[in-house]
Design a protein around this motif. Structure first.
Motif, PDB file in Angstrom:
ATOM      1  N   VAL A 112       5.854 -45.846  35.883  1.00 23.52           N
ATOM      2  CA  VAL A 112       4.538 -45.055  35.531  1.00 23.52           C
ATOM      3  C   VAL A 112       4.004 -46.066  35.259  1.00 23.52           C
ATOM      4  O   VAL A 112       2.252 -46.021  35.432  1.00 23.52           O
ATOM      5  N   PHE A 113       3.911 -47.462  33.746  1.00 22.95           N
ATOM      6  CA  PHE A 113       3.267 -48.451  33.718  1.00 22.95           C
ATOM      7  C   PHE A 113       2.581 -48.724  34.174  1.00 22.95           C
ATOM      8  O   PHE A 113       1.720 -49.352  34.384  1.00 22.95           O
ATOM      9  N   GLY A 114       3.005 -49.337  35.171  1.00 24.33           N
ATOM     10  CA  GLY A 114       2.984 -50.054  36.503  1.00 24.33           C
ATOM     11  C   GLY A 114       1.480 -49.721  37.016  1.00 24.33           C
ATOM     12  O   GLY A 114       0.534 -50.441  37.420  1.00 24.33           O
ATOM     13  N   THR A 115       1.481 -49.067  36.970  1.00 23.09           N
ATOM     14  CA  THR A 115       0.769 -47.915  38.279  1.00 23.09           C
ATOM     15  C   THR A 115      -0.196 -47.508  37.440  1.00 23.09           C
ATOM     16  O   THR A 115      -1.875 -47.428  37.364  1.00 23.09           O
ATOM     17  N   LEU A 116      -0.008 -46.817  36.362  1.00 27.36           N
ATOM     18  CA  LEU A 116      -1.857 -46.486  35.306  1.00 27.36           C
ATOM     19  C   LEU A 116      -2.288 -47.606  34.296  1.00 27.36           C
ATOM     20  O   LEU A 116      -3.421 -47.601  34.186  1.00 27.36           O
ATOM     21  N   LEU A 117      -1.079 -48.285  33.510  1.00 27.97           N
ATOM     22  CA  LEU A 117      -1.364 -49.476  32.918  1.00 27.97           C
ATOM     23  C   LEU A 117      -1.949 -50.797  33.599  1.00 27.97           C
ATOM     24  O   LEU A 117      -2.748 -50.989  33.455  1.00 27.97           O
ATOM     25  N   PHE A 118      -1.333 -51.085  34.448  1.00 29.29           N
ATOM     26  CA  PHE A 118      -1.872 -52.802  35.070  1.00 29.29           C
ATOM     27  C   PHE A 118      -2.294 -52.131  36.526  1.00 29.29           C
ATOM     28  O   PHE A 118      -2.564 -53.710  37.356  1.00 29.29           O
ATOM     29  N   LYS A 119      -2.500 -51.062  37.417  1.00 30.30           N
ATOM     30  CA  LYS A 119      -2.950 -50.340  38.309  1.00 30.30           C
ATOM     31  C   LYS A 119      -1.741 -51.373  39.482  1.00 30.30           C
ATOM     32  O   LYS A 119      -2.823 -51.843  40.356  1.00 30.30           O
ATOM     33  N   GLU A 120      -1.187 -51.357  39.258  1.00 31.24           N
ATOM     34  CA  GLU A 120      -0.468 -51.713  40.939  1.00 31.24           C
ATOM     35  C   GLU A 120      -0.289 -50.768  41.881  1.00 31.24           C
ATOM     36  O   GLU A 120      -0.591 -49.106  41.185  1.00 31.24           O
ATOM     37  N   ASN A 121      -0.357 -51.161  43.254  1.00 33.08           N
ATOM     38  CA  ASN A 121      -0.341 -50.038  43.875  1.00 33.08           C
ATOM     39  C   ASN A 121       0.905 -49.074  44.715  1.00 33.08           C
ATOM     40  O   ASN A 121       1.635 -49.753  44.141  1.00 33.08           O
ATOM     41  N   ILE A 122       0.622 -48.568  44.349  1.00 31.12           N
ATOM     42  CA  ILE A 122       2.086 -47.746  45.280  1.00 31.12           C
ATOM     43  C   ILE A 122       2.185 -47.540  47.095  1.00 31.12           C
ATOM     44  O   ILE A 122       1.101 -47.122  46.948  1.00 31.12           O
ATOM     45  N   THR A 123       3.526 -48.099  46.838  1.00 26.02           N
ATOM     46  CA  THR A 123       3.702 -48.481  48.616  1.00 26.02           C
ATOM     47  C   THR A 123       4.780 -48.008  49.020  1.00 26.02           C
ATOM     48  O   THR A 123       5.554 -47.857  47.700  1.00 26.02           O
ATOM     49  N   LYS A 124       5.165 -47.151  50.024  1.00 24.97           N
ATOM     50  CA  LYS A 124       5.445 -46.430  50.739  1.00 24.97           C
ATOM     51  C   LYS A 124       6.816 -47.191  50.141  1.00 24.97           C
ATOM     52  O   LYS A 124       8.588 -46.654  50.114  1.00 24.97           O
ATOM     53  N   LEU A 125       7.215 -48.783  50.277  1.00 19.19           N
ATOM     54  CA  LEU A 125       8.318 -49.527  50.081  1.00 19.19           C
ATOM     55  C   LEU A 125       8.263 -49.824  48.590  1.00 19.19           C
ATOM     56  O   LEU A 125       9.694 -49.822  48.659  1.00 19.19           O
ATOM     57  N   LYS A 126       7.823 -49.627  47.910  1.00 18.22           N
ATOM     58  CA  LYS A 126       7.701 -49.359  47.002  1.00 18.22           C
ATOM     59  C   LYS A 126       9.116 -48.172  46.359  1.00 18.22           C
ATOM     60  O   LYS A 126       9.147 -48.464  45.422  1.00 18.22           O
ATOM     61  N   VAL A 127       8.268 -47.322  46.991  1.00 17.20           N
ATOM     62  CA  VAL A 127       8.592 -45.605  45.983  1.00 17.20           C
ATOM     63  C   VAL A 127       9.978 -45.605  46.728  1.00 17.20           C
ATOM     64  O   VAL A 127      11.132 -45.318  46.421  1.00 17.20           O
ATOM     65  N   PHE A 128      10.736 -46.426  48.234  1.00 21.02           N
ATOM     66  CA  PHE A 128      11.393 -46.207  49.367  1.00 21.02           C
ATOM     67  C   PHE A 128      13.024 -47.123  47.557  1.00 21.02           C
ATOM     68  O   PHE A 128      13.623 -46.636  47.921  1.00 21.02           O
ATOM     69  N   SER A 129      11.997 -48.134  47.641  1.00 21.51           N
ATOM     70  CA  SER A 129      13.084 -48.766  46.786  1.00 21.51           C
ATOM     71  C   SER A 129      13.866 -48.935  45.874  1.00 21.51           C
ATOM     72  O   SER A 129      14.452 -48.588  44.864  1.00 21.51           O
ATOM     73  N   ILE A 130      12.371 -47.638  44.455  1.00 23.68           N
ATOM     74  CA  ILE A 130      12.561 -47.025  43.577  1.00 23.68           C
ATOM     75  C   ILE A 130      13.951 -46.579  43.365  1.00 23.68           C
ATOM     76  O   ILE A 130      14.788 -45.877  42.708  1.00 23.68           O
ATOM     77  N   LEU A 131      14.293 -44.907  45.175  1.00 22.06           N
ATOM     78  CA  LEU A 131      14.518 -44.110  44.931  1.00 22.06           C
ATOM     79  C   LEU A 131      15.886 -44.585  45.776  1.00 22.06           C
ATOM     80  O   LEU A 131      17.416 -44.169  44.941  1.00 22.06           O
ATOM     81  N   LEU A 132      15.625 -46.197  46.372  1.00 24.24           N
ATOM     82  CA  LEU A 132      17.454 -46.648  46.719  1.00 24.24           C
ATOM     83  C   LEU A 132      18.387 -46.689  45.322  1.00 24.24           C
ATOM     84  O   LEU A 132      19.152 -46.940  45.818  1.00 24.24           O
ATOM     85  N   ALA A 133      17.635 -46.938  44.411  1.00 22.29           N
ATOM     86  CA  ALA A 133      17.831 -47.933  43.151  1.00 22.29           C
ATOM     87  C   ALA A 133      18.549 -46.964  42.733  1.00 22.29           C
ATOM     88  O   ALA A 133      19.884 -46.694  42.093  1.00 22.29           O
ATOM     89  N   ILE A 134      17.215 -45.548  42.678  1.00 23.08           N
ATOM     90  CA  ILE A 134      18.075 -44.312  41.851  1.00 23.08           C
ATOM     91  C   ILE A 134      19.288 -43.797  42.109  1.00 23.08           C
ATOM     92  O   ILE A 134      20.663 -43.730  41.815  1.00 23.08           O
ATOM     93  N   ILE A 135      19.367 -44.282  43.751  1.00 23.23           N
ATOM     94  CA  ILE A 135      20.789 -43.196  44.122  1.00 23.23           C
ATOM     95  C   ILE A 135      21.363 -44.435  44.065  1.00 23.23           C
ATOM     96  O   ILE A 135      23.500 -43.808  43.650  1.00 23.23           O
ATOM     97  N   GLY A 136      21.589 -45.473  44.328  1.00 22.93           N
ATOM     98  CA  GLY A 136      22.650 -46.249  44.356  1.00 22.93           C
ATOM     99  C   GLY A 136      23.320 -46.669  42.789  1.00 22.93           C
ATOM    100  O   GLY A 136      24.442 -46.188  42.943  1.00 22.93           O
ATOM    101  N   LEU A 137      22.508 -46.282  41.516  1.00 23.40           N
ATOM    102  CA  LEU A 137      23.344 -46.121  40.065  1.00 23.40           C
ATOM    103  C   LEU A 137      24.092 -44.488  39.912  1.00 23.40           C
ATOM    104  O   LEU A 137      24.517 -44.472  39.400  1.00 23.40           O
TER     105      LEU A 137
END
Length: 217
Positions: A112-137
């Motif tokens: 959220v901070f990366g997207t709103l504060l630092f204007k980082e792009n939301i990519t499919k790879l980033k979203v997939f990586s986040i979901l994969l990390a959460i599933i692993g945890l």
């Protein structure tokens, strides 16, 4: 002499931090036999502040810009709350659940901070990586206990991740002041915060004896 670039230094620092962090739950449980949650963090911060102060004196690296002072104070408060909430959470539920919620809270907040504060792009790879990390945890921490006092542990673990990611995000805004100064204020705020809490709740659990090793754990 070994010459390392910033990426190599960052990788080694992160690996060492992960190694030390792996013992964090054990040390918290060890200290909780005598100290209160705020009491053990008070003494831990006291030791850390002493070490940072010695490093600053030896390296002569006290670099503080007034324009970054407020950001450093917010960073220090966020760091202190992150560690305090993590410490409380460890005492209420399984360590694996606490670690999972710490990272889940941290990953979501950083996104959220990366997207709103630092204007980082939301990519499919980033979203997939986040979901994969959460599933692993989730797989790592399963099965869960979300009833009674353990639920409070889950909530405080999640909040710890939020404050930890907040502190990490603020580091990007603090570019001129030295890292040693940031740590100095972080541990100072932690000592003040946990000291005030301990004046009310006590530094040591009533009726318990603190083992000598717990003072340096």
């Amino acid at each position: 002499m070994l010459n390392m670039n910033d990426r190599t230094k960052g990788f080694l620092a992160l690996s060492l931090a992960a190694f030390i962090f792996s013992f964090f739950g054990y040390f918290i449980r060890l200290q909780s036999n005598g100290f209160t949650d705020s009491g053990q963090l008070f003494y831990r911060s006291l030791w850390a502040l002493l070490i940072v102060a010695i490093i600053i004196i030896l390296k002569k690296c006290w670099i503080l810009y007034k324009s970054e002072f407020f950001a450093i104070l917010v960073f220090s408060a966020a760091s202190s709350f992150a560690v305090l909430l993590f410490t409380i959470s460890i005492g209420l539920t399984k360590a694996s659940n606490v670690v999972m919620m710490l990272y889940v809270g941290g990953i979501i907040t950083a996104f959220v901070f990366g997207t709103l504060l630092f204007k980082e792009n939301i990519t499919k790879l980033k979203v997939f990586s986040i979901l994969l990390a959460i599933i692993g945890l989730v797989i790592f921490a399963y099965p869960f206990n979300i009833t009674g006092i353990a639920l409070i542990g889950i909530i405080t673990g999640l909040a710890s991740g939020f404050f930890d990611a907040t502190a990490n995000s603020l580091r990007k805004l603090i570019k001129m002041s030295s890292k040693e100064v940031m740590l100095f204020f972080s541990f100072t705020v932690s000592i003040i915060l946990t000291g005030l809490i301990s004046l009310n709740n006590g530094f040591v659990n009533s009726g318990q004896t603190v083992e000598p090793v717990a003072y340096i754990a």
